[in-house]
Design a protein around this motif. Structure first.
Motif, PDB file in Angstrom:
ATOM      1  N   GLY A   8      41.438  42.552  36.177  1.00 14.32           N
ATOM      2  CA  GLY A   8      42.598  41.434  36.512  1.00 14.32           C
ATOM      3  C   GLY A   8      41.870  40.170  36.016  1.00 14.32           C
ATOM      4  N   ALA A   9      40.537  39.956  36.223  1.00 12.94           N
ATOM      5  CA  ALA A   9      40.119  38.406  36.206  1.00 12.94           C
ATOM      6  C   ALA A   9      38.756  38.625  35.388  1.00 12.94           C
ATOM      7  N   ARG A  10      38.370  37.425  34.788  1.00 14.50           N
ATOM      8  CA  ARG A  10      37.120  37.446  33.716  1.00 14.50           C
ATOM      9  C   ARG A  10      35.929  38.224  34.467  1.00 14.50           C
ATOM     10  N   PRO A  11      35.386  38.204  35.623  1.00 16.66           N
ATOM     11  CA  PRO A  11      34.342  39.004  35.802  1.00 16.66           C
ATOM     12  C   PRO A  11      34.517  40.458  35.861  1.00 16.66           C
ATOM     13  N   ASN A  12      35.844  40.763  35.960  1.00 11.38           N
ATOM     14  CA  ASN A  12      35.984  42.213  35.907  1.00 11.38           C
ATOM     15  C   ASN A  12      35.735  42.872  34.431  1.00 11.38           C
ATOM     16  N   GLY A  41      46.969  40.888  34.921  1.00 14.41           N
ATOM     17  CA  GLY A  41      47.212  39.660  34.659  1.00 14.41           C
ATOM     18  C   GLY A  41      47.014  38.360  35.392  1.00 14.41           C
ATOM     19  N   GLN A  42      46.121  38.476  36.356  1.00 14.39           N
ATOM     20  CA  GLN A  42      45.365  37.504  37.284  1.00 14.39           C
ATOM     21  C   GLN A  42      44.790  36.530  36.278  1.00 14.39           C
ATOM     22  N   HIS A  43      44.131  36.840  35.412  1.00 11.61           N
ATOM     23  CA  HIS A  43      43.752  35.839  34.340  1.00 11.61           C
ATOM     24  C   HIS A  43      44.282  36.087  33.139  1.00 11.61           C
ATOM     25  N   TYR A  44      45.229  35.384  32.492  1.00 14.07           N
ATOM     26  CA  TYR A  44      45.949  35.463  31.411  1.00 14.07           C
ATOM     27  C   TYR A  44      45.815  34.897  30.335  1.00 14.07           C
ATOM     28  N   ASP A  45      44.996  33.744  30.000  1.00  9.66           N
ATOM     29  CA  ASP A  45      44.887  33.173  28.895  1.00  9.66           C
ATOM     30  C   ASP A  45      43.572  33.564  28.044  1.00  9.66           C
ATOM     31  N   ALA A  46      43.871  33.213  26.634  1.00  9.92           N
ATOM     32  CA  ALA A  46      42.721  33.900  25.862  1.00  9.92           C
ATOM     33  C   ALA A  46      41.187  33.614  26.193  1.00  9.92           C
ATOM     34  N   ARG A  47      41.090  32.348  26.731  1.00 11.90           N
ATOM     35  CA  ARG A  47      39.671  32.044  26.978  1.00 11.90           C
ATOM     36  C   ARG A  47      39.174  32.798  28.370  1.00 11.90           C
ATOM     37  N   MET A  48      39.984  33.031  29.047  1.00 11.39           N
ATOM     38  CA  MET A  48      39.648  33.804  30.329  1.00 11.39           C
ATOM     39  C   MET A  48      39.616  35.269  30.300  1.00 11.39           C
ATOM     40  N   SER A  49      40.330  35.879  29.413  1.00 10.68           N
ATOM     41  CA  SER A  49      40.724  37.193  29.263  1.00 10.68           C
ATOM     42  C   SER A  49      40.813  37.875  27.830  1.00 10.68           C
ATOM     43  N   GLU A  74      50.451  35.092  47.397  1.00  8.32           N
ATOM     44  CA  GLU A  74      51.373  35.413  46.101  1.00  8.32           C
ATOM     45  C   GLU A  74      50.824  36.286  45.185  1.00  8.32           C
ATOM     46  N   GLN A  75      49.669  35.886  44.713  1.00  8.59           N
ATOM     47  CA  GLN A  75      48.900  36.533  43.748  1.00  8.59           C
ATOM     48  C   GLN A  75      48.587  38.085  44.046  1.00  8.59           C
ATOM     49  N   THR A  76      48.083  38.156  45.445  1.00  9.00           N
ATOM     50  CA  THR A  76      47.906  39.691  45.873  1.00  9.00           C
ATOM     51  C   THR A  76      49.235  40.452  46.073  1.00  9.00           C
ATOM     52  N   GLY A  99      34.439  45.239  41.451  1.00  6.46           N
ATOM     53  CA  GLY A  99      34.178  43.508  41.748  1.00  6.46           C
ATOM     54  C   GLY A  99      34.770  43.211  43.238  1.00  6.46           C
ATOM     55  N   ASP A 100      35.320  41.933  43.225  1.00  4.36           N
ATOM     56  CA  ASP A 100      35.741  41.495  44.330  1.00  4.36           C
ATOM     57  C   ASP A 100      36.884  40.575  44.223  1.00  4.36           C
ATOM     58  N   VAL A 101      37.556  40.538  43.121  1.00  3.51           N
ATOM     59  CA  VAL A 101      38.795  39.603  42.930  1.00  3.51           C
ATOM     60  C   VAL A 101      39.921  39.963  43.791  1.00  3.51           C
ATOM     61  N   MET A 132      35.202  32.763  51.933  1.00  2.77           N
ATOM     62  CA  MET A 132      35.151  33.252  50.639  1.00  2.77           C
ATOM     63  C   MET A 132      36.377  34.224  50.269  1.00  2.77           C
ATOM     64  N   PRO A 133      37.415  34.141  49.683  1.00  2.00           N
ATOM     65  CA  PRO A 133      38.487  35.117  49.528  1.00  2.00           C
ATOM     66  C   PRO A 133      37.657  36.463  48.938  1.00  2.00           C
ATOM     67  N   GLU A 134      36.778  36.099  48.280  1.00  2.00           N
ATOM     68  CA  GLU A 134      36.017  37.385  47.653  1.00  2.00           C
ATOM     69  C   GLU A 134      35.700  38.237  48.761  1.00  2.00           C
ATOM     70  N   VAL A 136      36.553  38.750  51.818  1.00  2.00           N
ATOM     71  CA  VAL A 136      37.764  39.245  52.341  1.00  2.00           C
ATOM     72  C   VAL A 136      38.072  40.525  51.481  1.00  2.00           C
ATOM     73  N   ASN A 137      38.223  40.225  50.309  1.00  2.00           N
ATOM     74  CA  ASN A 137      38.526  41.378  49.103  1.00  2.00           C
ATOM     75  C   ASN A 137      37.514  42.403  49.260  1.00  2.00           C
ATOM     76  N   ARG A 138      36.188  42.111  49.584  1.00  2.00           N
ATOM     77  CA  ARG A 138      35.104  43.269  49.651  1.00  2.00           C
ATOM     78  C   ARG A 138      35.458  43.964  51.022  1.00  2.00           C
TER      79      ARG A 138
HETATM   80  C1  UD1 Z   1      38.879  34.362  40.374  1.00  3.93           C
HETATM   81  C2  UD1 Z   1      38.113  35.036  41.276  1.00  3.93           C
HETATM   82  C3  UD1 Z   1      36.647  34.763  41.496  1.00  3.93           C
HETATM   83  C4  UD1 Z   1      36.041  34.829  40.014  1.00  3.93           C
HETATM   84  C5  UD1 Z   1      36.586  33.787  39.205  1.00  3.93           C
HETATM   85  C6  UD1 Z   1      36.235  34.145  37.821  1.00  3.93           C
HETATM   86  C7  UD1 Z   1      39.706  35.815  43.544  1.00  3.93           C
HETATM   87  C8  UD1 Z   1      39.899  35.589  44.701  1.00  3.93           C
HETATM   88  N1  UD1 Z   1      38.689  34.826  42.589  1.00  3.93           N
HETATM   89  O1  UD1 Z   1      38.930  32.771  40.846  1.00  3.93           O
HETATM   90  O2  UD1 Z   1      36.042  35.823  42.216  1.00  3.93           O
HETATM   91  O3  UD1 Z   1      34.833  34.294  40.262  1.00  3.93           O
HETATM   92  O4  UD1 Z   1      38.191  34.441  39.134  1.00  3.93           O
HETATM   93  O5  UD1 Z   1      37.071  32.910  37.035  1.00  3.93           O
HETATM   94  O6  UD1 Z   1      40.310  36.834  42.604  1.00  3.93           O
HETATM   95  N2  UD1 Z   1      43.919  29.843  35.450  1.00  3.93           N
HETATM   96  C9  UD1 Z   1      44.158  29.518  33.939  1.00  3.93           C
HETATM   97  N3  UD1 Z   1      44.040  30.689  33.127  1.00  3.93           N
HETATM   98  C10 UD1 Z   1      43.715  32.084  33.566  1.00  3.93           C
HETATM   99  C11 UD1 Z   1      43.406  32.161  34.919  1.00  3.93           C
HETATM  100  C12 UD1 Z   1      43.730  31.001  35.585  1.00  3.93           C
HETATM  101  O7  UD1 Z   1      44.445  28.307  33.618  1.00  3.93           O
HETATM  102  O8  UD1 Z   1      43.588  32.758  32.523  1.00  3.93           O
HETATM  103  C13 UD1 Z   1      43.845  28.622  36.408  1.00  3.93           C
HETATM  104  C14 UD1 Z   1      45.441  29.028  37.141  1.00  3.93           C
HETATM  105  O9  UD1 Z   1      46.006  27.641  37.067  1.00  3.93           O
HETATM  106  C15 UD1 Z   1      44.869  29.150  38.548  1.00  3.93           C
HETATM  107  C16 UD1 Z   1      43.378  28.899  38.532  1.00  3.93           C
HETATM  108  O10 UD1 Z   1      42.882  28.931  37.251  1.00  3.93           O
HETATM  109  O11 UD1 Z   1      45.586  28.746  39.490  1.00  3.93           O
HETATM  110  C17 UD1 Z   1      42.512  29.855  39.263  1.00  3.93           C
HETATM  111  O12 UD1 Z   1      42.654  31.100  38.812  1.00  3.93           O
HETATM  112  P1  UD1 Z   1      42.847  32.179  40.039  1.00  3.93           P
HETATM  113  O13 UD1 Z   1      42.912  33.639  39.563  1.00  3.93           O
HETATM  114  O14 UD1 Z   1      43.542  31.861  41.207  1.00  3.93           O
HETATM  115  O15 UD1 Z   1      41.131  32.173  40.721  1.00  3.93           O
HETATM  116  P2  UD1 Z   1      39.732  31.866  39.890  1.00  3.93           P
HETATM  117  O16 UD1 Z   1      39.506  30.431  40.737  1.00  3.93           O
HETATM  118  O17 UD1 Z   1      39.721  31.911  38.795  1.00  3.93           O
END
Ligand code: UD1
Length: 363
Positions: A8-12, A41-49, A74-76, A99-101, A132-134, A136-138
């Protein structure tokens, strides 16, 4: 037999890449496991995903749940609803989370409620900081998983203490380090590096994105000033996470020694870390990478779920008080930083161990 791999997110992305490679290798030899790659799709843009998929050779996701940003709930919630629907349409034999996102926990809950087994990679680590939300996730993920793949003996102990059976717990090492070692020869110097008159060994790297450090403008400004002061005017390369960018905008300018850059793709980021004088961060994953690279690291947090990076590695946990930075960094300028050692099984072969174990467990 079909396994869902959840990312879902970059560290994954660094954690799933070697698992997919190992699954493909076994498939080519006639192995029994197939997979469906689910991007929440938690992280969605090119630089984060997207950049990570390209550089790490991860195939395009089979399914993208496209949840995007939102509050924690909302995300969960959105991930749970959409992943549940996917499982009801086409069930898998196992949900593999890393991981723990939020994506990790959300898919675990949805899978278990439908009777789908869950394997957790990087299970059992604990910071002890429930704010830390992480964390709770763990805790939630580990309370529900069927099988645990761990990065340390300490993680095994946490799991056994909370009721896991020994046969559920597999100490296999660290898939993030599989990725690091796999890419050591193809790291890339970022384009901005030479133009900014930077030299290898002559700069610091900082990353900050924890809500506690970056969500309040006044505290954040103090932290940046303290980093500039502690690094004694040396250049500080600061790839700015989207969450941090919002606070930075509100604060105005960063100190003059800072080089603000976009979140870096993996190969460029690791190149920067490898050649840095030291790293100053509030990330957990980066402290594992600096430990293996032997680069000094200072963690701006009060706790860590990765104590081996402090006890064995090059990491120092210095808390969140900006005043702690300068004294903590002084030994580096005196050439006295610890050299550290690499934790057991962080050897680049973790993903094949996980796949071999899964073949037995699912047989
Ligand atoms: C999440 C993870 C965290 C991880 C981090 C790495 C959880 C609880 N947290 O935190 O463990 O270390 O990712 O990056 O899952 N955004 C963008 N583009 C994207 C993604 C996010 O602009 O592709 C912006 C959004 O506006 C969003 C904010 O970044 O509100 C934070 O993203 P979010 O996924 O909520 O949590 P992170 O702080 O990235």
């Amino acid at each position: 037999m079909l396994i869902d791999i959840i990312a879902g997110a970059r560290p994954n992305f660094m954690k799933i890449a070697p698992i997919i490679r190992a699954l493909e290798a076994r498939k080519a030899q006639g192995g029994p496991l197939t997979y469906r790659l689910v991007h929440t799709g938690q992280h969605y843009d090119a630089r984060m995903s997207g950049d990570f998929f390209t550089q790490l050779g991860i195939p395009a996701p089979d399914v993208n749940l496209e949840v995007g940003s939102g509050t924690q709930a909302e995300q969960t919630g959105a991930i749970m609803v959409r992943y549940e629907k996917l499982l009801m349409e086409a069930r898998s034999a196992l949900c593999l989370v890393v991981g723990d996102v939020n994506s990790t926990m959300a898919c675990t809950i949805a899978a278990k409620k439908l009777g789908v087994r869950v394997a957790h990679v990087e299970a059992g680590i604990r910071s002890g900081d429930i704010t830390m939300p992480e964390e709770v996730n763990r805790i939630v993920t580990d309370s529900l998983s069927d099988w645990y793949f761990t990065t340390s003996k300490r993680a095994n102990e946490h799991l056994l203490k909370t009721g896991a059976r020994p046969d559920q717990v597999h100490f296999v090492g660290n898939t993030m380090i599989d990725t690091l070692l796999h890419h050591m020869e193809d790291l890339q110097k970022p384009d901005f590096f030479d133009a900014a008159d930077l030299v290898p060994g002559g700069y610091f790297v900082t990353t900050l994105h924890r809500p506690g450090n970056v969500d309040r403008g006044d505290g954040f400004a103090r932290l940046l000033a303290a980093i500039a002061d502690a690094t004694r005017g040396a250049p500080v390369i600061f790839p700015v996470h989207p969450r941090t960018a919002r606070t930075l905008e509100a604060v105005g300018a960063a100190p003059a020694s800072f080089h603000l850059v976009d979140p870096q793709p993996y190969l460029q980021f690791i190149w920067l870390v490898k050649h840095a004088r030291a790293v100053i961060t509030d990330s957990g994953g980066i402290t594992e990478e600096t430990t293996v690279l032997g680069v000094p690291c200072l963690t701006l947090r009060d706790s860590t779920e990765r104590p081996e990076t402090v006890e064995m590695g090059t990491n120092a946990l210095i808390g969140t008080d900006p005043a702690a930075l300068a004294p903590a960094l002084a030994p580096l300028f005196e050439g006295k930083w610890k050299t550290g050692a690499i934790p057991p099984l962080w050897d680049g072969q973790t993903a094949p161990r996980i796949v071999a174990a899964l073949e037995t467990l699912l047989a």
